[in-house]
Scaffold this motif. Structure first.
Motif, PDB file in Angstrom:
ATOM      1  N   VAL A  61       1.188  -1.037   0.116  1.00 20.34           N
ATOM      2  CA  VAL A  61      -0.002  -0.175   0.182  1.00 20.34           C
ATOM      3  C   VAL A  61       1.068   0.963   0.076  1.00 20.34           C
ATOM      4  CG1 VAL A  61      -1.729  -0.985   1.529  1.00 20.34           C
ATOM      5  CG2 VAL A  61      -0.027   0.208   2.872  1.00 20.34           C
ATOM      6  N   PRO A  62       0.769   2.480  -0.375  1.00 20.19           N
ATOM      7  CA  PRO A  62       1.440   3.347  -0.861  1.00 20.19           C
ATOM      8  C   PRO A  62       1.122   4.154   1.050  1.00 20.19           C
ATOM      9  CG  PRO A  62      -0.742   3.650  -2.444  1.00 20.19           C
ATOM     10  CD  PRO A  62      -0.697   2.248  -1.268  1.00 20.19           C
ATOM     11  N   ALA A  63       2.402   5.171   0.995  1.00 17.75           N
ATOM     12  CA  ALA A  63       3.084   5.521   2.463  1.00 17.75           C
ATOM     13  C   ALA A  63       1.546   6.414   2.932  1.00 17.75           C
ATOM     14  CB  ALA A  63       3.771   5.874   2.413  1.00 17.75           C
ATOM     15  N   LEU A  64       1.143   7.261   1.969  1.00 17.50           N
ATOM     16  CA  LEU A  64       0.776   8.224   2.149  1.00 17.50           C
ATOM     17  C   LEU A  64      -1.085   7.194   2.741  1.00 17.50           C
ATOM     18  CD1 LEU A  64      -1.296  10.805   2.468  1.00 17.50           C
ATOM     19  CD2 LEU A  64      -1.952  10.475   0.166  1.00 17.50           C
ATOM     20  N   ILE A  65      -1.262   6.529   2.630  1.00 16.88           N
ATOM     21  CA  ILE A  65      -2.316   5.347   3.076  1.00 16.88           C
ATOM     22  C   ILE A  65      -2.565   5.093   5.117  1.00 16.88           C
ATOM     23  CG2 ILE A  65      -3.912   3.385   3.282  1.00 16.88           C
ATOM     24  CD1 ILE A  65      -3.970   5.297   1.000  1.00 16.88           C
ATOM     25  N   ALA A  66      -0.893   4.413   4.745  1.00 14.72           N
ATOM     26  CA  ALA A  66      -0.053   4.384   6.300  1.00 14.72           C
ATOM     27  C   ALA A  66       0.156   6.059   7.149  1.00 14.72           C
ATOM     28  CB  ALA A  66       0.949   3.352   6.152  1.00 14.72           C
ATOM     29  N   ARG A  67       0.180   6.692   7.031  1.00 15.71           N
ATOM     30  CA  ARG A  67       0.584   7.862   7.242  1.00 15.71           C
ATOM     31  C   ARG A  67      -1.270   8.477   7.626  1.00 15.71           C
ATOM     32  NH1 ARG A  67      -0.251  13.449   6.961  1.00 15.71           N
ATOM     33  NH2 ARG A  67       1.060  14.859   7.803  1.00 15.71           N
ATOM     34  N   GLU A  68      -2.238   7.955   6.780  1.00 14.81           N
ATOM     35  CA  GLU A  68      -3.451   8.583   7.502  1.00 14.81           C
ATOM     36  C   GLU A  68      -4.505   7.676   8.424  1.00 14.81           C
ATOM     37  OE1 GLU A  68      -5.878   8.879   4.133  1.00 14.81           O
ATOM     38  OE2 GLU A  68      -5.313  10.710   3.608  1.00 14.81           O
ATOM     39  N   ALA A  69      -4.081   6.221   8.145  1.00  9.09           N
ATOM     40  CA  ALA A  69      -4.242   5.473   9.049  1.00  9.09           C
ATOM     41  C   ALA A  69      -3.906   5.163  10.688  1.00  9.09           C
ATOM     42  CB  ALA A  69      -3.699   3.480   8.777  1.00  9.09           C
ATOM     43  N   PHE A  70      -2.020   5.835  10.581  1.00 10.15           N
ATOM     44  CA  PHE A  70      -1.337   6.028  11.855  1.00 10.15           C
ATOM     45  C   PHE A  70      -2.446   7.585  12.655  1.00 10.15           C
ATOM     46  CE2 PHE A  70       1.842   8.374  14.046  1.00 10.15           C
ATOM     47  CZ  PHE A  70       1.603   7.828  14.879  1.00 10.15           C
ATOM     48  N   VAL A  71      -2.526   8.196  11.430  1.00  6.85           N
ATOM     49  CA  VAL A  71      -3.039   9.791  12.395  1.00  6.85           C
ATOM     50  C   VAL A  71      -5.037   9.097  12.847  1.00  6.85           C
ATOM     51  CG1 VAL A  71      -4.330  12.018  11.829  1.00  6.85           C
ATOM     52  CG2 VAL A  71      -1.869  11.137  11.038  1.00  6.85           C
ATOM     53  N   ALA A  72      -5.510   8.367  11.877  1.00  6.48           N
ATOM     54  CA  ALA A  72      -6.807   7.514  12.606  1.00  6.48           C
ATOM     55  C   ALA A  72      -6.187   7.427  14.509  1.00  6.48           C
ATOM     56  CB  ALA A  72      -7.672   7.011  11.756  1.00  6.48           C
ATOM     57  N   ALA A  73      -5.571   6.789  14.270  1.00  7.36           N
ATOM     58  CA  ALA A  73      -5.774   5.470  14.952  1.00  7.36           C
ATOM     59  C   ALA A  73      -5.207   6.689  16.163  1.00  7.36           C
ATOM     60  CB  ALA A  73      -3.756   5.099  15.126  1.00  7.36           C
ATOM     61  N   CYS A  74      -3.989   7.350  16.369  1.00  2.65           N
ATOM     62  CA  CYS A  74      -3.734   8.709  17.102  1.00  2.65           C
ATOM     63  C   CYS A  74      -5.014   9.247  17.567  1.00  2.65           C
ATOM     64  CB  CYS A  74      -2.734   9.760  16.645  1.00  2.65           C
ATOM     65  SG  CYS A  74      -1.200   9.025  17.008  1.00  2.65           S
ATOM     66  N   LEU A  75      -5.998   9.436  16.974  1.00  2.00           N
ATOM     67  CA  LEU A  75      -7.164  10.398  17.442  1.00  2.00           C
ATOM     68  C   LEU A  75      -8.160   9.313  18.102  1.00  2.00           C
ATOM     69  CD1 LEU A  75      -7.896  12.199  13.867  1.00  2.00           C
ATOM     70  CD2 LEU A  75      -7.587  13.452  16.088  1.00  2.00           C
ATOM     71  N   GLU A  76      -8.045   8.532  17.518  1.00  4.42           N
ATOM     72  CA  GLU A  76      -8.886   6.966  18.384  1.00  4.42           C
ATOM     73  C   GLU A  76      -8.410   7.269  19.838  1.00  4.42           C
ATOM     74  OE1 GLU A  76     -10.381   2.627  17.146  1.00  4.42           O
ATOM     75  OE2 GLU A  76      -8.399   3.397  17.374  1.00  4.42           O
ATOM     76  N   ALA A  77      -6.910   8.048  20.172  1.00  2.00           N
ATOM     77  CA  ALA A  77      -6.676   7.079  21.427  1.00  2.00           C
ATOM     78  C   ALA A  77      -5.671   8.935  22.446  1.00  2.00           C
ATOM     79  CB  ALA A  77      -4.953   6.931  21.124  1.00  2.00           C
ATOM     80  N   ALA A  78      -6.910   9.503  21.685  1.00  2.00           N
ATOM     81  CA  ALA A  78      -7.084  11.494  22.204  1.00  2.00           C
ATOM     82  C   ALA A  78      -6.090  12.104  22.581  1.00  2.00           C
ATOM     83  CB  ALA A  78      -7.436  10.930  23.596  1.00  2.00           C
ATOM     84  N   MET A  79      -5.057  11.496  20.728  1.00  2.00           N
ATOM     85  CA  MET A  79      -3.621  11.930  20.701  1.00  2.00           C
ATOM     86  C   MET A  79      -3.456  12.677  19.113  1.00  2.00           C
ATOM     87  SD  MET A  79      -0.887   9.113  22.224  1.00  2.00           S
ATOM     88  CE  MET A  79      -1.830   8.278  21.056  1.00  2.00           C
ATOM     89  N   PRO A  80      -4.276  13.568  19.457  1.00  2.00           N
ATOM     90  CA  PRO A  80      -4.171  14.836  17.739  1.00  2.00           C
ATOM     91  C   PRO A  80      -2.922  14.766  17.780  1.00  2.00           C
ATOM     92  CG  PRO A  80      -4.653  16.026  19.614  1.00  2.00           C
ATOM     93  CD  PRO A  80      -4.260  14.797  20.518  1.00  2.00           C
ATOM     94  N   ALA A  81      -3.304  15.027  16.157  1.00  4.16           N
ATOM     95  CA  ALA A  81      -1.950  15.441  15.321  1.00  4.16           C
ATOM     96  C   ALA A  81      -1.744  17.356  15.567  1.00  4.16           C
ATOM     97  CB  ALA A  81      -2.318  15.011  13.856  1.00  4.16           C
ATOM     98  N   VAL A  82      -0.653  17.801  15.694  1.00  8.34           N
ATOM     99  CA  VAL A  82      -0.561  19.176  15.837  1.00  8.34           C
ATOM    100  C   VAL A  82      -0.329  19.667  14.320  1.00  8.34           C
ATOM    101  CG1 VAL A  82       1.028  19.748  17.186  1.00  8.34           C
ATOM    102  CG2 VAL A  82       0.647  18.410  18.125  1.00  8.34           C
ATOM    103  N   MET A  83      -0.649  20.793  14.333  1.00  8.19           N
ATOM    104  CA  MET A  83      -0.673  21.718  12.535  1.00  8.19           C
ATOM    105  C   MET A  83       0.225  22.217  12.874  1.00  8.19           C
ATOM    106  SD  MET A  83      -2.598  19.643  10.466  1.00  8.19           S
ATOM    107  CE  MET A  83      -3.026  19.804   9.593  1.00  8.19           C
TER     108      MET A  83
END
Length: 103
Positions: A61-83
């Motif tokens: 799978v492309p790296a971008l898909i893995a990045r999106e999955a990682f960000v989603a997992a972080c949100l699930e665990a109440a660890m938001p991405a910092v913009m």
């Protein structure tokens, strides 16, 4: 499984539950965090992120898909991405030069 890092085009900075921020630059770094330091072990998005990162390291799978999955997992665990704001050149420099030229 190859252990070569697959970098993301844009790093992901996450605010951890303790309040600290951590930046992830690629898939291997994110996968290591997901498998060894994750605060929430059995979330659906966490499991999906691990599978997706492994598949990305294997070139399935492309790296971008893995990045999106990682960000989603972080949100699930109440660890938001910092913009972070992009590093843009301020627009004031040409205006100052024009003012000096008009004097």
């Amino acid at each position: 499984m190859p252990l070569d890092e697959v970098p993301w085009t844009h790093p992901v900075t996450v605010r951890l539950q303790c309040g600290l921020e951590r930046t992830f630059t690629g898939i291997y770094d994110a996968l290591d965090f997901l498998e060894n330091e994750w605060p929430l072990r059995h979330g659906e998005r966490h499991d999906r992120a691990i599978k997706t990162c492994r598949r990305a390291l294997n070139g399935i799978v492309p790296a971008l898909i893995a990045r999106e999955a990682f960000v989603a997992a972080c949100l699930e665990a109440a660890m938001p991405a910092v913009m972070r704001p992009s590093n843009t050149v301020p627009q004031t420099a040409p205006i100052r030069a024009a003012r000096i030229a008009s004097m």
